[in-house]
Design a protein around this motif. Sequence first.
Motif, mmCIF file in Angstrom:
data_model
loop_
_atom_site.group_PDB
_atom_site.id
_atom_site.type_symbol
_atom_site.label_atom_id
_atom_site.label_comp_id
_atom_site.label_asym_id
_atom_site.label_seq_id
_atom_site.Cartn_x
_atom_site.Cartn_y
_atom_site.Cartn_z
ATOM 1 N N ALA A 47 0.970 -1.249 -0.194
ATOM 2 C CA ALA A 47 -0.217 -0.072 -0.151
ATOM 3 C C ALA A 47 1.024 1.240 -0.115
ATOM 4 O O ALA A 47 0.326 2.358 -0.717
ATOM 5 C CB ALA A 47 -0.994 0.045 1.229
ATOM 6 N N MET A 73 -1.244 3.408 3.720
ATOM 7 C CA MET A 73 -1.913 4.157 2.743
ATOM 8 C C MET A 73 -1.428 5.709 3.098
ATOM 9 O O MET A 73 -0.902 6.026 4.131
ATOM 10 C CB MET A 73 -3.457 3.916 2.948
ATOM 11 C CG MET A 73 -4.126 2.749 2.401
ATOM 12 S SD MET A 73 -5.734 2.394 2.696
ATOM 13 C CE MET A 73 -6.404 3.790 1.516
ATOM 14 N N GLY A 77 -6.047 8.883 2.948
ATOM 15 C CA GLY A 77 -6.767 7.849 1.944
ATOM 16 C C GLY A 77 -7.782 7.066 2.698
ATOM 17 O O GLY A 77 -7.991 7.046 3.872
#
Length: 210
Positions: A47, A73, A77
């Motif tokens: 990620a 992330m 996000g």
Amino acid sequence: MTPGDPAAATRAQGSATAALHWARQRALEAGLRQVSAGAGAALRLLAATAGAKAVVEIGTGTGVSGIHLLQGMRPGGVLTTVDPEPERQQFARQAFRAAGFAANRARIIVGRALDVLPRLADGSYDMVFCDGDPLECLEYLGESLRLLRPGGVVCFEGVFADGRTVDSAAQPDEVQKVRELLRAVKESRELMPALLPVGDGLLCAVKREV
């Protein structure tokens, strides 16, 4: 055993580690399969490498894999996570909050994945993580190719099936489906795959730039 308050446990330890432990305990109590620490670390890394701002997760469980994905992330996000069991998702919601993620970082959808995924926008996601029904894995692959932007990543958990995917003995339908998935990903011109030997096998592939 009383689930307790994951936020209180997290405050006591001062990190998201307690929230992750709490989510794992809820999964164990419910008899749910969960990603291993190694698979979770791989998801977090992927990620982060993808710079993911929009991720789809098939199979919320109690939030174990979701915490790893959110950790990798980009700030702000959003994780869209789908599961047919609302009770599990309530545990995941608690775990995400206890791990320090704002409520708007996770869009939690109750429903069968193959009913929900067609409603999501084409080419709008950086990563799709599939940990749902093995019998539906080929359909998940098709939906993932539609959902991912070029350069996006798709991952499938549990593709070793406890060693049964390479066992020459007769196997149940779900193992046969996983074998078909492995062949389809390997032969796809749209994907650049790798099979990571973490947990029960993590199949990952990057959607090629067109």
